[in-house]
Design a protein around this motif. Structure first.
Motif, mmCIF file in Angstrom:
data_model
loop_
_atom_site.group_PDB
_atom_site.id
_atom_site.type_symbol
_atom_site.label_atom_id
_atom_site.label_comp_id
_atom_site.label_asym_id
_atom_site.label_seq_id
_atom_site.Cartn_x
_atom_site.Cartn_y
_atom_site.Cartn_z
ATOM 1 N N THR A 230 136.141 -37.467 120.307
ATOM 2 C CA THR A 230 134.947 -37.630 119.474
ATOM 3 C C THR A 230 133.864 -38.364 120.246
ATOM 4 O OG1 THR A 230 136.329 -37.728 117.492
ATOM 5 C CG2 THR A 230 134.111 -38.605 117.308
ATOM 6 N N ASN A 231 134.254 -39.456 120.893
ATOM 7 C CA ASN A 231 133.274 -40.218 121.666
ATOM 8 C C ASN A 231 132.712 -39.400 122.816
ATOM 9 O OD1 ASN A 231 133.829 -42.367 120.034
ATOM 10 N ND2 ASN A 231 135.358 -43.239 121.434
ATOM 11 N N PHE A 232 133.595 -38.645 123.442
ATOM 12 C CA PHE A 232 133.158 -37.797 124.553
ATOM 13 C C PHE A 232 132.076 -36.818 124.091
ATOM 14 C CE2 PHE A 232 133.940 -33.462 126.271
ATOM 15 C CZ PHE A 232 133.389 -33.638 127.515
ATOM 16 N N VAL A 233 132.352 -36.104 123.010
ATOM 17 C CA VAL A 233 131.383 -35.113 122.534
ATOM 18 C C VAL A 233 130.117 -35.815 122.059
ATOM 19 C CG1 VAL A 233 130.997 -33.190 120.972
ATOM 20 C CG2 VAL A 233 133.246 -33.557 121.901
ATOM 21 N N PHE A 234 130.287 -36.962 121.433
ATOM 22 C CA PHE A 234 129.133 -37.728 120.956
ATOM 23 C C PHE A 234 128.204 -38.076 122.117
ATOM 24 C CE2 PHE A 234 127.363 -42.035 120.284
ATOM 25 C CZ PHE A 234 126.542 -41.772 119.211
ATOM 26 N N TRP A 235 128.780 -38.611 123.185
ATOM 27 C CA TRP A 235 127.933 -39.045 124.313
ATOM 28 C C TRP A 235 127.317 -37.868 125.048
ATOM 29 C CZ3 TRP A 235 125.662 -43.333 124.391
ATOM 30 C CH2 TRP A 235 126.285 -44.509 123.979
ATOM 31 N N ILE A 236 128.095 -36.807 125.207
ATOM 32 C CA ILE A 236 127.520 -35.632 125.860
ATOM 33 C C ILE A 236 126.340 -35.107 125.041
ATOM 34 C CG2 ILE A 236 127.999 -33.168 126.201
ATOM 35 C CD1 ILE A 236 128.792 -34.659 128.532
ATOM 36 N N GLY A 237 126.493 -35.144 123.733
ATOM 37 C CA GLY A 237 125.400 -34.710 122.862
ATOM 38 C C GLY A 237 124.157 -35.550 123.090
ATOM 39 N N ILE A 238 124.335 -36.876 123.136
ATOM 40 C CA ILE A 238 123.207 -37.768 123.398
ATOM 41 C C ILE A 238 122.535 -37.365 124.708
ATOM 42 C CG2 ILE A 238 122.558 -40.162 123.882
ATOM 43 C CD1 ILE A 238 123.569 -39.951 121.107
ATOM 44 N N GLY A 239 123.367 -36.982 125.648
ATOM 45 C CA GLY A 239 122.841 -36.647 126.967
ATOM 46 C C GLY A 239 122.076 -35.346 127.021
ATOM 47 N N HIS A 240 121.824 -34.718 125.889
ATOM 48 C CA HIS A 240 121.116 -33.443 125.942
ATOM 49 C C HIS A 240 119.618 -33.564 125.749
ATOM 50 C CE1 HIS A 240 124.763 -31.449 126.414
ATOM 51 N NE2 HIS A 240 124.351 -30.271 126.037
ATOM 52 N N ALA A 241 119.181 -34.653 125.124
ATOM 53 C CA ALA A 241 117.755 -34.726 124.811
ATOM 54 C C ALA A 241 116.920 -34.893 126.062
ATOM 55 C CB ALA A 241 117.495 -35.866 123.860
ATOM 56 N N GLY A 242 117.438 -35.635 127.042
ATOM 57 C CA GLY A 242 116.654 -35.891 128.248
ATOM 58 C C GLY A 242 116.265 -34.608 128.925
ATOM 59 N N ASN B 38 109.599 -38.554 128.911
ATOM 60 C CA ASN B 38 110.639 -37.822 129.639
ATOM 61 C C ASN B 38 111.434 -38.698 130.596
ATOM 62 O OD1 ASN B 38 108.666 -38.026 131.557
ATOM 63 N ND2 ASN B 38 108.893 -35.945 132.311
ATOM 64 N N ARG B 39 110.754 -39.641 131.264
ATOM 65 C CA ARG B 39 111.456 -40.458 132.234
ATOM 66 C C ARG B 39 112.627 -41.212 131.587
ATOM 67 N NH1 ARG B 39 109.215 -42.438 136.423
ATOM 68 N NH2 ARG B 39 108.992 -40.237 136.886
ATOM 69 N N SER B 40 112.318 -41.923 130.502
ATOM 70 C CA SER B 40 113.369 -42.704 129.837
ATOM 71 C C SER B 40 114.438 -41.799 129.254
ATOM 72 C CB SER B 40 112.785 -43.532 128.705
ATOM 73 O OG SER B 40 111.659 -44.193 129.146
ATOM 74 N N ALA B 41 113.999 -40.653 128.723
ATOM 75 C CA ALA B 41 114.981 -39.747 128.126
ATOM 76 C C ALA B 41 115.920 -39.211 129.193
ATOM 77 C CB ALA B 41 114.267 -38.612 127.417
ATOM 78 N N GLU B 42 115.380 -38.928 130.381
ATOM 79 C CA GLU B 42 116.248 -38.444 131.453
ATOM 80 C C GLU B 42 117.218 -39.525 131.903
ATOM 81 O OE1 GLU B 42 114.011 -36.620 134.696
ATOM 82 O OE2 GLU B 42 112.629 -35.887 133.196
ATOM 83 N N ALA B 43 116.717 -40.760 131.986
ATOM 84 C CA ALA B 43 117.600 -41.867 132.358
ATOM 85 C C ALA B 43 118.725 -41.974 131.336
ATOM 86 C CB ALA B 43 116.808 -43.161 132.423
ATOM 87 N N MET B 44 118.318 -41.877 130.069
ATOM 88 C CA MET B 44 119.289 -41.949 128.989
ATOM 89 C C MET B 44 120.343 -40.858 129.134
ATOM 90 S SD MET B 44 118.329 -41.450 125.071
ATOM 91 C CE MET B 44 118.879 -39.768 125.046
ATOM 92 N N THR C 159 128.278 -30.376 137.043
ATOM 93 C CA THR C 159 127.004 -29.748 137.416
ATOM 94 C C THR C 159 125.862 -30.396 136.645
ATOM 95 O OG1 THR C 159 128.128 -27.675 137.804
ATOM 96 C CG2 THR C 159 125.757 -27.574 137.515
ATOM 97 N N TYR C 160 126.098 -30.618 135.374
ATOM 98 C CA TYR C 160 125.036 -31.183 134.550
ATOM 99 C C TYR C 160 124.638 -32.568 135.058
ATOM 100 C CZ TYR C 160 122.379 -32.478 130.441
ATOM 101 O OH TYR C 160 121.369 -32.859 129.601
ATOM 102 N N PHE C 161 125.616 -33.361 135.373
ATOM 103 C CA PHE C 161 125.323 -34.701 135.874
ATOM 104 C C PHE C 161 124.536 -34.607 137.179
ATOM 105 C CE2 PHE C 161 126.460 -38.510 138.330
ATOM 106 C CZ PHE C 161 125.921 -39.456 137.476
ATOM 107 N N THR C 162 124.999 -33.767 138.099
ATOM 108 C CA THR C 162 124.345 -33.663 139.398
ATOM 109 C C THR C 162 122.903 -33.180 139.256
ATOM 110 O OG1 THR C 162 126.503 -32.967 140.188
ATOM 111 C CG2 THR C 162 124.674 -32.764 141.720
ATOM 112 N N ILE C 163 122.739 -32.088 138.505
ATOM 113 C CA ILE C 163 121.395 -31.513 138.402
ATOM 114 C C ILE C 163 120.461 -32.457 137.637
ATOM 115 C CG2 ILE C 163 120.068 -29.576 137.454
ATOM 116 C CD1 ILE C 163 121.530 -28.793 139.955
ATOM 117 N N SER C 164 120.976 -33.120 136.600
ATOM 118 C CA SER C 164 120.121 -34.066 135.867
ATOM 119 C C SER C 164 119.681 -35.200 136.775
ATOM 120 C CB SER C 164 120.855 -34.674 134.677
ATOM 121 O OG SER C 164 121.297 -33.685 133.825
ATOM 122 N N LEU C 165 120.613 -35.666 137.584
ATOM 123 C CA LEU C 165 120.297 -36.764 138.494
ATOM 124 C C LEU C 165 119.231 -36.331 139.490
ATOM 125 C CD1 LEU C 165 121.394 -39.665 138.957
ATOM 126 C CD2 LEU C 165 122.813 -38.722 140.762
#
Lengths: 475, 401, 175
Positions: free
Chosen positions: A80-92, A111-117, A169-175
């Motif tokens: 649950t926590n995993f899916v919750f956090w990944i979801g949060i990570g989509h807005a950036g 956008n900057r803060s959202a991407e950091a988030m 991939t998502y982590f790398t490309i977002s970074l």
């Protein structure tokens, strides 16, 4: 870009800022020593982090038995926590990529803060599957590498392997996306700072950026390409997360609407989190002229839209369960609504479906306190959504003899608190060393809507600009 | 540039009704008549064959109208200024909701030829269909069909009417009013369209169900709507109507929409396929099994080619999205693809085994094509081709994509 | 050999775009412009060609897609075939997600890598040139004074007409 801006547009940045004002305003919090508020927040968040660290250490040393899982419920709190956090990570990525493609200029302030988030949230998310492995030091086994066991490769037909690739991939490309966006701003900071250490730090990271227009041209191309890549990527990530469940045959897990439903839910929860953080940041750091009421309203509208999609998905699931005539499907939903965990279901419905409807009212959308409270409610609701889907579906599946209940242990709760601690600590550190607002991008939209905003108003009604300039008038 | 724009922008003296040559209108009318005759003789000679095709074509027409209306609505809600210069085209196309809705209502006459669940003796022998009777019964089904048509027509009328009213009064508040109407329409549309697609298409195979079905139909319908708007815009431009207003930037944005939604369609298609393929639950897999075996397997490849592979590859370069020729061809591919997609959804129920084509497929196609052209063109003549008083117009005329 | 550079500073994006167009029309050789953000239309005014980075993106993407699809089929169906859940050994639908992810990963990293390479951006590099406030609030246009026919006064006047706030000449060593 338009040579002409409609009178319906209003300025994005208030206070008639000049270019250098933007540089100064955004860099100011980085020069000041952190205030009392920051230290207090940091003390709280790092304590939460240490609590989580202690819990995880204990769990890793003792075993997964420290969690409340049982034979029937093998996935519960941590997933649950995993899916919750990944979801949060989509807005950036949504703000930086999709809104970029849709030319929503207001994105530049957030956008900057959202991407950091996004990046911090993905870090938080990644922890859970790893600690769930029980022996996290063997986590590298999920990576396909030549080994002496055959070589025995990972099973590419397993959604869990897809997940590893998707998150990686998502982590790398977002970074990378985030970093590319930061380069010009880091150069700005490098050129203005007086401190030697800072000059070295920003100089190292700004890669020798000099603002050459040849580089800017390529930079814009790269940004567009990355946005084009990140858009399907962000959709794919939560799609694959949903497949972790939907490829199974568990009623409540296996349903074809899951991919778009999860993506909408992720964006919904991500925006709620962006709102939560941005409202705090604009107040504490005095960014009210950059993150204006207009920004909060726009995000509120996206919350209505994505919340509507989520509500529609709930409704579809319910309706089709009934329509299907399949008694297991029907039971899964009756159990959600009236079973032992009904309270979780109704928290979810009231937070995710009912509360966002208030945002239809402009009065609510422009009331910062109310929006803040609503964003918190949605965060809670979206956590419960994942709990409802994951845990409740598992507690009672096909065979009544194997039904069981699940309750989290203190260790699990401490781990969740710890993930919030990690998230907030990283975010607080971010506000200290990197510019929270994209300086260069905000300068690009600085004059937007200024001229048109002073357009003539006659008797309380606007006269169309097009109308006026037609020789002889239109009628 | 500004000077020329304004001069052409004031066609106040231009009588709106003579904008199109009566010859074109006569041709479309002829198409409609020929199509009707075709359909009527089909009903007499080979009715089991013509009913599913009538369902296909009716859904196609109402879908084009809805997609166009939805495009207008979304442009209002999201403040998308770029569409303003060409908005009259989707507005006119939205009129297809009226005829399409009527078509779907008339289709109720063939409910027994189409839907297995409408026969009481079949339901009596089928335990599962008995459980579904609360939803799948002829009276309720008819009420729903009429309700969809009425609701959609009402909102389409309100949207288009308000937009046209602005030509007369020039009041900016009308834009704000339409924004509110558009928001409500979007909610109504999303709440009804997915059920409508389940009612009309999914219930052809009443034992099967898929929660994503509504979204799947939305993606296909909207993509085809964007393609239809693109074809109309290009056709008008080539005949000199929108020439001064529609620049390559507008085409570029239409191309981007087409590219994005075609890809979205593929995403939804694959999501549905993968989950059913992976879980392999018999009552779900039956749907794809039917469409994977014999001739239908080849047909499935056509569905993917026309709806995604060709548009995706063709529209990838920036220059392609700005080229009238490429965009026109791709749009036609998508329009054909949408027909193939609907054929693939509807017809396997009636011809399990292999797809076969007969002359009767043509009747509803001719009728639908004639109707869409006729309705769109007639609706275009009822208002100015450009929303002259829209506050977003100047922005739309000068923006760079 | 060395060359003389003529440098004009502007306060506004509109000014530099117009000045660049004028300089191009007057036949000056434009070396580069330095701006605090990406000014739209300046690339056209300078006569820059669109970047070829989309091709890099496409090639890397295709490379990632083919390599990963091949790798999945090879590991699952040839190198060590294992029957899992009765799924076909080469389950193409199940290989789509990972293939997609690797396509995006390759395309993204390849594009950014190529961008850093051609723009000569690397950690710790000092900026090649530095113009006062060019990363803050000045828009800087740099011309090459090609030959003796370069008229300092005329050029200065030209730019002053376009809102130039400061001009400067620099001698640059050329390899």
């Amino acid at each position: 870009m338009s040579d002409h801006t409609s009178i319906l547009r209003s300025p994005l940045i208030l206070g008639n800022k000049s270019y250098s004002d933007v540089t100064e305003d955004v860099a100011l919090p980085l020069d000041r020593s952190p205030g009392k508020e920051w230290w207090m927040a940091f003390a709280v968040s790092s304590s939460m982090l240490f609590l989580g660290l202690a819990a995880v250490t204990y769990q890793v040393m003792t075993g997964i038995g420290t969690w409340g899982l049982n034979n029937t419920v093998g996935w519960a709190f941590d997933i649950t926590n995993f899916v919750f956090w990944i979801g949060i990570g989509h807005a950036g990525t949504l703000i930086s990529a999709i809104l970029f493609l849709f030319r929503q200029k207001w994105r530049t302030s957030v956008n900057r803060s959202a991407e950091a988030m996004t990046i911090f949230a993905v870090i938080c998310a990644g922890i859970f599957p790893i600690i769930h492995m029980g022996r996290p030091w063997l986590a590298f086994w999920v990576v396909p590498y030549p080994n002496l066991r055959g070589p025995l490769w990972v099973n590419f037909r397993s959604p869990l392997v897809w997940d590893m690739f998707a998150i990686g991939t998502y982590f790398t490309i977002s970074l990378v996306f985030w970093f590319v966006g930061l380069i010009p701003d880091l150069a700005t900071l490098r050129d203005r700072t007086a401190s030697n250490i800072k000059k070295k730090f920003y100089g190292l990271l700004s890669l020798g950026w000099d603002g050459s227009n040849r580089t800017w041209l390529r930079y814009e191309t790269v940004y567009l390409l990355l946005a084009g890549l990140a858009t399907p990527l962000v959709v794919s990530v939560h799609t694959i997360v949903s497949w972790d469940f939907a490829t199974s045959v568990i009623p409540g897990w296996h349903t074809t609407i899951f991919p778009p439903y999860f993506v909408a839910g992720a964006v919904f929860s991500g925006f709620a989190m962006v709102l939560t953080l941005m409202i705090i940041a604009r107040t504490v750091l005095h960014f009210e002229e950059y993150i204006t009421l207009h920004h909060i309203e726009s995000m509120g509208k996206i919350i209505i839209a994505t919340g509507g999609m989520v509500a529609l998905a709930y409704l579809t699931e319910l309706f089709v369960a009934m329509y299907s005539g399949n008694e297991y499907e029907r039971f899964a939903f009756i159990n959600r609504m009236f079973g032992p965990y009904a309270w979780a279901y109704w928290i979810m419905v009231s937070c995710n479906v009912l509360s966002p409807q208030l945002l239809w009212l402009k009065k609510v959308r422009t009331n910062v306190t109310l929006v803040f409270l609503l964003s918190l409610a949605i965060n809670v609701g979206m956590w419960f959504e994942r709990f409802v889907i994951i845990t409740i579906s598992l507690t009672r599946d096909y065979l009544p003899a194997s039904w069981d209940v699940y309750a989290p242990t203190l260790i699990e709760i401490a781990t969740l608190i710890g993930s919030f601690g990690l998230f907030l600590t990283l975010f607080l550190l971010f506000t200290r060393i990197l510019p929270m607002i994209a300086i260069g991008e905000v300068k690009g939209v600085l004059s937007y809507g200024r001229a048109s905003h002073e357009a003539p108003k006659a008797e309380g009604r606007y006269v169309s600009a097009a109308h006026e300039r037609v020789p002889g008038g239109v009628r | 540039m500004a000077e020329t724009t304004y001069r052409i922008q004031a066609p106040a003296s231009l009588p709106v009704t003579t904008e199109f040559s009566p010859r074109a209108l006569r041709m479309f009318l002829l198409l409609v008549l020929a199509g009707s005759a075709f359909v009527v003789s089909g009903l007499a000679l080979d009715s089991p064959r013509i009913w599913p095709n009538l369902l296909l074509a009716g859904f196609y027409v109402v879908g084009i109208g809805l997609a166009a209306g939805f495009l207008v609505a979304v442009s209002y809600i999201s403040n998308a200024g770029w569409l303003t210069a060409i908005r009259r085209v989707p507005e006119a196309m939205a009129s297809n909701v009226y005829v399409g809705g009527l078509w779907m209502i008339m289709l109720l006459a063939g409910v027994h030829s189409l839907y297995e669940w409408s026969h009481t003796e079949t339901v009596a022998a089928d335990a599962l269909l008995q459980k579904k009777e609360f939803w799948l019964n002829v009276p309720f089904f008819s009420v729903r069909t009429i309700a969809y048509a009425v609701l959609w027509s009402l909102f389409t009328y309100l949207l288009v009417h308000t937009s046209r009213l602005q030509d007369e009064t020039g009041e900016v508040t009308l834009t704000l009013r339409n924004r509110a109407i558009a928001a409500v329409f979007t909610v109504v549309f999303t709440l009804t369209f997915w059920i409508a697609s389940m009612d009309w298409i999914m219930s052809l195979e009443p034992h099967w169900y898929s929660t994503i079905f509504g979204i799947y139909n939305f993606s296909g319908t909207f993509t085809s709507g964007v393609a239809a708007v693109t074809v109309a815009v290009i056709a008008l431009r080539r005949r000199g109507y929108l020439k001064e207003f529609v620049r390559d930037d507008h085409l570029h944005d239409l191309g981007k929409l087409l590219f994005a939604f075609s890809t979205f369609w593929m995403y939804i298609w694959f999501s549905q396929y993968l989950l059913i393929w992976y879980a392999n639950i018999p009552e779900e897999t039956a749907y794809f099994l039917k469409r994977e075996t014999a001739g239908w397997g080849t047909f499935t490849i056509l569905v993917l080619l026309f709806n995604w592979v060709i548009p995706f590859i063709a529209l990838m370069p920036r220059s392609a999205k700005r080229s009238e020729g490429v965009l026109l061809r791709v749009s036609i591919v998508v329009l054909v693809g949408h027909w193939i997609d609907l054929f693939w959804m509807i017809l396997p129920t009636f011809m399990p085994g292999s797809p076969s084509f007969s002359i009767w497929e043509l009747g509803p196609i001719v009728l639908a094509a004639g109707l869409v052209c006729l309705v769109t063109v007639r609706s275009l003549t009822r208002a100015r081709l450009i929303p002259v008083n829209d506050p977003m117009l100047l922005e739309s005329l000068t923006y760079h994509s | 050999m060395s060359r003389r550079l003529f440098i004009a500073y502007f306060k506004d994006e509109q000014d530099i775009v117009e000045a660049t167009k004028a300089a191009g029309a007057a036949g000056h050789e434009i070396l580069d412009a330095y701006t605090p953000y990406a000014v739209h239309g300046l690339d056209k005014a300078m006569g820059l060609k669109p970047s070829r980075l989309p091709w890099v993106c496409l090639i890397f993407g295709l490379l990632g897609a083919t390599a990963k699809l091949w790798f999945q089929v090879w590991t699952s169906a040839f190198n060590w075939p294992v029957n899992i859940g009765g799924k076909p050994l080469a389950s193409i639908p199940a290989f789509v997600p990972v293939t997609f992810e690797i396509t995006v990963l390759f395309a993204g990293l390849g594009t950014v890598g190529a961008f850093f390479l051609v723009s000569r951006l690397r950690p710790g590099r000092k900026p090649a040139v530095s113009y006062d406030r060019a990363t803050n609030d000045r828009f800087v246009l740099v011309l090459v004074e090609r030959d003796a026919s370069f008229d300092l006064q005329k050029t200065t006047d030209l730019f002053k007409r376009h809102g130039c706030v400061k001009v400067e000449e620099r001698l640059e060593a050329e390899e």
